[in-house]
Design an enzyme around this catalytic site. Structure first.
Site, PDB file in Angstrom:
ATOM      1  CB  CYS A 106      -0.925   0.015   1.210  1.00  0.00           C
ATOM      2  SG  CYS A 106      -2.145  -1.319   1.238  1.00  0.00           S
ATOM      3  CG  HIS A 163      -0.133   3.271   4.465  1.00  0.00           C
ATOM      4  ND1 HIS A 163      -0.799   2.084   4.243  1.00  0.00           N
ATOM      5  CD2 HIS A 163       0.361   3.196   5.714  1.00  0.00           C
ATOM      6  CE1 HIS A 163      -0.706   1.320   5.323  1.00  0.00           C
ATOM      7  NE2 HIS A 163      -0.004   1.972   6.231  1.00  0.00           N
TER       8      HIS A 163
END
Length: 629
Positions: A106, A163
């Site tokens: 991510c 993130h």
């Protein structure tokens, strides 16, 4: 469930919307590259195709949808998963069959995609450490939403776009978002976090999804679209960039029961066709998928520590999920995809209701793929096809041919220049080798031309990478033990994907100087993609040690070390019929290397700029250097 677990292991769908003013006096002009010849007249851009002037003028908004951790497990890609809203979008879009991420995790993938810079340039490779591209010694790169904000757009984000946490400066809230988008919206405390659930999957009875965080985010997106329409009626014609981040289908797999019930009982869910690790796979390529093993209904399946540390044991069937758990995980993932599909439909419906749909560019993609038991792997954290390949749909009103498909190679890093070109903004120039002093430059290439001619060849390769020991095995036979304690990247797997092959080299890596040691190999992988067996059934035998493929391996190794700049599309296609590899990687032409005429950002960076030789690309030989001169 402990507070914060959803944030720590979130998987989201991101929905971006870019809009241009709806006044007749301000019109975006879509400029499509057909054969590389451009004509400019009266401030509008045109395309000249063999003497035919194609004038594409429309008042366009752009709606940019990014699904994170979503592999191409969609009906439009041939899956049996029920995704009617995304499939409907595909029916009026160009569908990219070969789109790839830069890192199958991510934080680094989103950082790369949203800054337009490769992981080695950003110095962000994992989520294990607080790597933030604005930290001292990093790039301080301008982000995609920031670039639109600085060019007069209202930039609003919600949910999980970057993130969360220190890895993104807490959603990059000081730079990327307009005052109208602050405070940054995240869903409030929701029911699932207060039910103290510790299951990897759960279907909520009687829950329509509105109480779950993603349902709340979709409602917020609808409200923002209504607010933006109100601004239009009040005479505010500023364009907008709207980013909507959904958490699913990231673990834990939680969804309303109605979506779980769309699928047969778990015992009837098919298992992967290739459940065993690739033959002759190097151990360093493997991930232990520890995040899926932490829940009450999965952690007791394994005993002792051998499944996490001993390489031979870890990849064995004894350390894999039993069939009944594998089937439950697969069903729950499918259900989460269907749930998110319904929310994408909700936001797109609101887009139509507010009158934005007819002049809106829509892009749907993901930050990386996902393993669902193929190769006995789960989640991401690898360089395999299933982890690096992403779905990508692009719809441009009055331009894209409905239902088109393309085999053109594109990368997530290409989205930054593509969207700036499609919306008529100055396209940032290609970054030089040392780019810390340039806050707005990119290491991807706009693929706007492909939207006009989906059958055209584009890039001849894509590049991904993954660092170990992150999410990998610690004991690598014949090489030694990787130390997880210091959190430092110690081995880097660089991977190149061409039309015929995927080739990966795992090499010793110095994270401080961003230097791979190509002479210290920890593993090689070569997979033949010339004959595809089926969806999510590939890369089952490593051919790197097969002498039959020695020339192919040598040529791909050289291309891998030269790097991404040699894969930039050229105006003239090269005859590669004599090459054992289907594409000879060509150096960039002057068209791509020259500066785009724009005013560069010169605001002072808050980090010291790197000037050392070690920050050059990861090509090392003099002959490779010549390709970039």
């Amino acid at each position: 469930m402990k507070r914060g677990r959803m944030l720590t292991f979130c998987l989201l769908v991101e929905l971006f919307a870019l809009a241009t003013p709806t006044t007749d006096s301000t019109m975006n002009v879509l400029f499509i590259s057909i054969d590389g010849r451009y004509s400019v007249s009266n401030g509008f851009r045109y395309v000249v195709d063999n003497g035919l002037l194609v004038h594409v003028v429309t008042t366009l908004r752009s709606n940019y949808c990014i699904a994170v951790d979503l592999r191409p497990e969609l009906g439009c890609y041939g899956s049996t998963v029920q995704s009617p809203n995304i499939d409907a979008l595909a029916n009026k879009s160009v569908l990219f069959e070969r789109a790839y991420c830069q890192v199958a995790q991510c934080a680094p993938s989103r950082a790369s995609m949203l800054t337009g810079r490769r992981p080695d340039t950003n110095r962000i490779w994992t989520i294990d450490r607080n790597q933030y591209w604005r930290n001292p010694g990093y790039t301080n790169a301008t982000t995609l939403p920031q670039y639109f904000k600085e060019n007069g757009y209202i930039s609003i984000g919600m949910g999980k776009i970057f993130h969360s946490g220190a890895q993104s400066g807490h959603d990059d809230h000081l730079y990327s978002w307009s005052p109208e988008g602050l405070p940054y919206y995240e869903s409030p405390e929701h029911a699932t976090e207060n039910r103290n659930l510790t299951s990897l999957w759960w279907a909520f009875e009687g829950d329509t999804g509105s109480e779950l965080p993603d349902g709340q985010i979709a409602s917020q997106a609808s409200k923002v679209l209504q607010d933006l329409k109100n601004l239009r009626t009040q005479g505010d014609t500023r364009p907008f960039f709207l980013a909507v981040g959904f958490h699913k289908p990231h673990i834990p797999f939680y969804m309303p029961k109605a979506f779980y019930d769309l699928y047969p009982p778990a015992s009837q869910i098919p298992l992967p066709a290739n459940p065993d690790p690739p033959i002759d796979m190097p151990y360093v390529a493997w991930t232990g998928y520890g995040t899926l093993r932490q829940y009450d209904n999965t952690k007791n399946v394994f005993t002792g520590t051998r499944c996490r540390k001993n390489s031979e044991q870890a990849i064995s069937k004894a350390c894999g999920f039993p069939d009944e758990i594998a089937q439950e995980i697969r069903k729950s993932y499918y259900a989460c995809v269907s749930y998110i599909d319904s929310l994408v439909g909700q936001v797109l419906t609101q887009l139509e209701t507010e009158g934005f749909a007819d002049n809106t560019i829509v892009v749907l993609t993901s930050d990386h793929g996902f393993h669902l038991g193929e190769h006995r792997e789960w989640a991401k954290n690898t360089n395999f096809e299933d982890a690096t390949r992403v779905p990508l749909l692009v719809h441009v009103p009055n331009v894209t041919i409905s239902g088109s498909r393309t085999n053109a190679f594109v990368e997530l890093i290409d989205l930054f220049p593509t969207l700036t070109e499609l919306t008529g903004l100055p396209v940032p120039p290609t970054c030089p080798t040392l780019s810390n002093s340039l806050l707005a430059c990119v290491e991807g290439t706009s693929f706007a031309a492909v939207l006009a001619k989906p059958s055209d060849t584009w890039k001849n390769a894509t590049f991904s990478q993954y660092a170990r020991p992150s999410a990998g095995l610690t004991d690598i036979p014949g090489k030694g033990t990787l130390n997880r304690i210091d959190g430092q990247e110690q081995v880097m797997g660089y991977s190149i994907r061409t039309a015929q092959y995927r080739y990966t080299e795992w090499v010793k890596f110095d994270a401080t100087t961003v230097t791979p040691d190509w002479n210290d190999l920890w593993g090689m992988e070569l997979y033949d993609h010339r004959t595809e067996i089926g969806l999510f059934n590939n890369e089952n035998r490593n051919l790197a040690s097969d002498s039959t493929f020695a020339d192919v391996r040598s040529e791909l190794s050289a291309a891998l070390r030269v790097g991404w700049k040699a894969s930039i599309p050229t105006a003239t296609q090269v005859d590669t019929s004599s090459s054992p590899v289907e594409a000879t990687l060509q150096p960039p032409t002057a068209f791509h290397a020259t500066e785009i005429h724009q005013e560069h950002h010169t605001r002072e960076s808050h980090q010291e700029h790197h000037t050392t030789e070690s920050h050059q690309e990861y090509h090392t030989t003099e002959s490779h250097q010549e390709l970039f001169e």
